[in-house]
Scaffold this motif. Structure first.
Motif, mmCIF file in Angstrom:
data_model
loop_
_atom_site.group_PDB
_atom_site.id
_atom_site.type_symbol
_atom_site.label_atom_id
_atom_site.label_comp_id
_atom_site.label_asym_id
_atom_site.label_seq_id
_atom_site.Cartn_x
_atom_site.Cartn_y
_atom_site.Cartn_z
ATOM 1 N N ALA A 2 0.825 -1.206 0.000
ATOM 2 C CA ALA A 2 0.000 0.000 0.000
ATOM 3 C C ALA A 2 0.862 1.260 0.000
ATOM 4 N N TRP A 3 1.977 1.213 0.739
ATOM 5 C CA TRP A 3 2.901 2.345 0.807
ATOM 6 C C TRP A 3 3.391 2.691 -0.591
ATOM 7 N N ASN A 4 3.830 1.683 -1.336
ATOM 8 C CA ASN A 4 4.340 1.899 -2.690
ATOM 9 C C ASN A 4 3.240 2.316 -3.651
ATOM 10 N N LEU A 5 2.077 1.755 -3.508
ATOM 11 C CA LEU A 5 0.959 2.118 -4.374
ATOM 12 C C LEU A 5 0.668 3.611 -4.247
ATOM 13 N N ARG A 6 0.580 4.093 -3.012
ATOM 14 C CA ARG A 6 0.313 5.519 -2.795
ATOM 15 C C ARG A 6 1.487 6.362 -3.300
ATOM 16 N N ARG A 7 2.712 5.933 -3.018
ATOM 17 C CA ARG A 7 3.895 6.686 -3.443
ATOM 18 C C ARG A 7 3.913 6.849 -4.969
ATOM 19 N N ALA A 67 12.304 6.445 5.600
ATOM 20 C CA ALA A 67 11.555 7.108 4.532
ATOM 21 C C ALA A 67 10.231 7.618 5.075
ATOM 22 N N GLU A 68 9.860 8.814 4.632
ATOM 23 C CA GLU A 68 8.599 9.403 5.076
ATOM 24 C C GLU A 68 7.418 8.727 4.398
ATOM 25 N N GLN A 69 6.303 8.695 5.111
ATOM 26 C CA GLN A 69 5.052 8.166 4.560
ATOM 27 C C GLN A 69 4.703 8.956 3.313
ATOM 28 N N PRO A 70 4.280 8.313 2.235
ATOM 29 C CA PRO A 70 3.891 9.055 1.027
ATOM 30 C C PRO A 70 2.792 10.060 1.340
ATOM 31 N N SER A 71 2.898 11.230 0.740
ATOM 32 C CA SER A 71 1.908 12.267 0.964
ATOM 33 C C SER A 71 0.594 11.900 0.280
ATOM 34 N N VAL A 72 -0.400 12.692 0.533
ATOM 35 C CA VAL A 72 -1.690 12.519 -0.132
ATOM 36 C C VAL A 72 -1.942 13.739 -0.989
ATOM 37 N N LEU A 73 -2.759 13.575 -1.992
ATOM 38 C CA LEU A 73 -3.139 14.717 -2.824
ATOM 39 C C LEU A 73 -4.301 15.436 -2.155
ATOM 40 N N ARG A 74 -4.179 16.718 -2.046
ATOM 41 C CA ARG A 74 -5.243 17.499 -1.419
ATOM 42 C C ARG A 74 -6.477 17.505 -2.306
#
Length: 80
Positions: A2-7, A67-74
């Protein structure tokens, strides 16, 4: 996974809704994937990798230590 998917998704500036539509996956199900609330099958991962234009193996890369958690799109929009 899931981390990579969001990244990858955020790196390409895609909203969950856009990627889900491009991959032919229900958006609500896709959101659960990124939250690690459901398990995913290889068939769905194959659809997502095709829509993102990446190899399936990229979903399984280990993040670097610290590594930081992937950001989200606002608001589901591309970052400015």
């Amino acid at each position: 996974m899931a981390w990579n998917l969001r990244r990858i998704r955020v790196g390409k500036g895609l909203s969950q809704e856009k990627l889900a539509a491009d991959a032919g996956v229900d958006r609500a199900y896709f959101a659960k994937l990124e939250r690690q609330a459901v398990n995913v099958g290889v068939d769905v991962l194959d659809k997502l990798s095709g829509a993102l234009g990446v190899q399936l193996v990229e979903f399984f890369e280990m993040p670097e230590e610290g590594a930081e958690q992937p950001s989200v799109l606002r608001g589901g929009r591309k970052p400015k």
